[in-house]
Design a protein around this motif. Structure first.
Motif, PDB file in Angstrom:
ATOM      1  N   UNK A 117       0.833  -1.204   0.000  1.00 57.33           N
ATOM      2  CA  UNK A 117       0.000   0.000   0.000  1.00 57.33           C
ATOM      3  C   UNK A 117       0.871   1.258   0.000  1.00 57.33           C
ATOM      4  N   UNK A 118       1.940   1.236   0.809  1.00 58.56           N
ATOM      5  CA  UNK A 118       2.818   2.400   0.895  1.00 58.56           C
ATOM      6  C   UNK A 118       3.504   2.653  -0.449  1.00 58.56           C
ATOM      7  N   UNK A 119       3.981   1.587  -1.079  1.00 60.16           N
ATOM      8  CA  UNK A 119       4.647   1.721  -2.373  1.00 60.16           C
ATOM      9  C   UNK A 119       3.688   2.235  -3.440  1.00 60.16           C
ATOM     10  N   UNK A 120       2.437   1.810  -3.392  1.00 60.95           N
ATOM     11  CA  UNK A 120       1.443   2.306  -4.346  1.00 60.95           C
ATOM     12  C   UNK A 120       1.211   3.806  -4.157  1.00 60.95           C
ATOM     13  N   UNK A 121       1.152   4.229  -2.894  1.00 62.37           N
ATOM     14  CA  UNK A 121       0.850   5.625  -2.621  1.00 62.37           C
ATOM     15  C   UNK A 121       2.059   6.526  -2.857  1.00 62.37           C
ATOM     16  N   UNK A 122       3.272   5.983  -2.659  1.00 63.57           N
ATOM     17  CA  UNK A 122       4.498   6.745  -2.879  1.00 63.57           C
ATOM     18  C   UNK A 122       5.324   6.042  -3.963  1.00 63.57           C
ATOM     19  N   UNK A 123       4.964   6.196  -5.224  1.00 64.96           N
ATOM     20  CA  UNK A 123       5.644   5.454  -6.293  1.00 64.96           C
ATOM     21  C   UNK A 123       7.124   5.806  -6.434  1.00 64.96           C
ATOM     22  N   UNK A 124       7.554   6.940  -5.893  1.00 60.91           N
ATOM     23  CA  UNK A 124       8.972   7.293  -5.970  1.00 60.91           C
ATOM     24  C   UNK A 124       9.778   6.688  -4.826  1.00 60.91           C
ATOM     25  N   UNK A 125       9.113   6.091  -3.854  1.00 62.74           N
ATOM     26  CA  UNK A 125       9.810   5.482  -2.721  1.00 62.74           C
ATOM     27  C   UNK A 125      10.372   4.113  -3.111  1.00 62.74           C
ATOM     28  N   UNK A 126      11.416   3.706  -2.417  1.00 57.12           N
ATOM     29  CA  UNK A 126      11.969   2.356  -2.545  1.00 57.12           C
ATOM     30  C   UNK A 126      11.684   1.638  -1.228  1.00 57.12           C
ATOM     31  N   UNK A 127      10.769   0.691  -1.249  1.00 54.12           N
ATOM     32  CA  UNK A 127      10.261   0.081  -0.032  1.00 54.12           C
ATOM     33  C   UNK A 127      10.821  -1.325   0.122  1.00 54.12           C
ATOM     34  N   UNK A 128      11.469  -1.571   1.246  1.00 50.56           N
ATOM     35  CA  UNK A 128      11.944  -2.901   1.612  1.00 50.56           C
ATOM     36  C   UNK A 128      11.059  -3.436   2.739  1.00 50.56           C
ATOM     37  N   UNK A 129      10.721  -4.714   2.650  1.00 53.14           N
ATOM     38  CA  UNK A 129      10.030  -5.380   3.745  1.00 53.14           C
ATOM     39  C   UNK A 129      10.789  -6.631   4.134  1.00 53.14           C
ATOM     40  N   UNK A 130      11.103  -6.786   5.420  1.00 51.00           N
ATOM     41  CA  UNK A 130      11.802  -8.015   5.832  1.00 51.00           C
ATOM     42  C   UNK A 130      10.929  -8.840   6.759  1.00 51.00           C
ATOM     43  N   UNK A 131      11.149 -10.143   6.727  1.00 47.59           N
ATOM     44  CA  UNK A 131      10.366 -11.050   7.552  1.00 47.59           C
ATOM     45  C   UNK A 131      11.073 -12.402   7.601  1.00 47.59           C
ATOM     46  N   UNK A 132      10.713 -13.205   8.607  1.00 52.94           N
ATOM     47  CA  UNK A 132      11.233 -14.564   8.695  1.00 52.94           C
ATOM     48  C   UNK A 132      10.574 -15.498   7.687  1.00 52.94           C
ATOM     49  N   UNK A 133       9.383 -15.133   7.213  1.00 52.47           N
ATOM     50  CA  UNK A 133       8.605 -16.017   6.329  1.00 52.47           C
ATOM     51  C   UNK A 133       8.412 -15.389   4.959  1.00 52.47           C
TER      52      UNK A 133
END
Length: 325
Positions: A117-133
């Motif tokens: 959702x954040x990446x859709x709203x801020x298309x100029x952002x570079x969004x990383x998501x980390x998780x164990x799964x």
């Protein structure tokens, strides 16, 4: 889903005394020859999930996280996302990040719904998501990438610094919050923002209606079990102190009330309570199964009975449970 605007007005003030409604009844990515043997091995190993007591759990750093990662849990996390959007008046964040935020890190991204959702709203952002799964979808905006990582390990992002670091519902997940906040401090750019949104998982009621209930028993059993394991089950009220200890400045704290159930008369609180009840429907068992069967000697059947009684109490309009977030 309705449009999500981080620029919406501030959330409405929450009353200190909640009136009871007496009428209440109830990147797309492909893997080619360039992949190293190590990466292929890691990809295989992180999907070698543990299946236990009818639930599925992460494989990478097996046992680090006590909640499942199966389809029921993924649905619950997405329900939680909608609850948070309702709480924040459809905003994805409270930090004053502006419209041109650059690199963003979502800690413990789960299903990745916030990052997407954040990446859709801020298309100029570079969004990383980390998780164990690796439970995030394959088809995502081009400015999102998901990585398998344990955020309590030493961060290995090299010279990578983030403009904004986001985390939510880390309760029962983190062993060392002060260390985690220090890592955030070291990996955010000067003038950047770090935002944590988290529970105090100690249920209470203003009219003492939770006393002597299975709801109270549930939290009286699970919270000490998480404490014994060394993870923090109720971080919300402690976050401000940890941020200050890590060296952050310009710290802002907001507290929200989250009811459990449809009992509030206030329409907004009633809606929050219904979302919370919906996520708790599977959440009671999800949070209790591993911690009680692995470490406290409970059987699967005993946990399910407790979860069933707790769900029944949560639906009782005469029991007026509240959480602070």
């Amino acid at each position: 889903m309705a449009s999500t605007s981080p620029r919406a007005a501030s959330p409405a003030a929450i009353p200190l005394n909640v009136e009871v409604d007496n009428r209440a009844t109830e990147n797309d990515s492909t893997y080619g020859d360039e992949l190293t043997t190590f990466t292929a091995s890691l990809t295989s190993s992180v999907r070698d999930y543990r299946n236990e007591n009818g639930r599925r759990y992460h494989a990478y750093h097996d046992g680090r996280y006590q909640l499942p990662n199966d389809e029921d849990e993924k649905e619950r996390l997405d329900i939680m996302h909608e609850m948070m959007l309702t709480m924040l008046d459809r905003k994805l964040s409270l930090a004053p990040i502006g419209d041109s935020v650059g690199k963003v890190l979502d800690l413990g991204t789960g299903t990745g719904v916030w990052a997407i959702d954040f990446a859709d709203f801020f298309p100029s952002a570079e969004v990383w998501g980390n998780d164990l799964s690796p439970i995030q979808p394959s088809y995502v905006p081009p400015n999102v990438k998901f990585i398998i990582d344990d955020f309590e390990d030493e961060w290995a992002y090299g010279d990578q610094k983030f403009d904004y670091i986001h985390a939510r519902y880390m309760a029962t997940t983190v062993k060392d919050f002060p260390k985690l906040l220090r890592q955030c401090y070291s990996n955010v750019v000067p003038g950047g923002w770090v935002e944590f949104q988290d529970w105090d998982t100690r249920l209470y009621s203003e009219d003492q209606s939770t006393r002597g209930t299975s709801l109270q028993q549930y939290y009286d059993v699970t919270i000490p079990a998480f404490n014994k394991l060394g993870v923090e089950p109720a971080p919300g009220s402690k976050l401000e102190g940890w941020f200050r200890e890590a060296g952050f400045e310009d710290i802002h704290v907001e507290k929200f009330l989250i009811p459990l159930g449809a009992w509030p008369k206030d329409k907004r609180l009633k809606t929050l309570g219904l979302w919370n009840l919906l996520q708790a429907d599977t959440g009671f068992e999800a949070a209790a199964m591993a911690i009680l069967t692995r470490y406290e000697g409970w059987s699967k059947e005993e946990v399910r009975i407790l979860a069933s009684k707790t769900r029944s109490d949560a639906r009782n309009p005469d029991i007026h449970g509240l959480f602070d977030l």
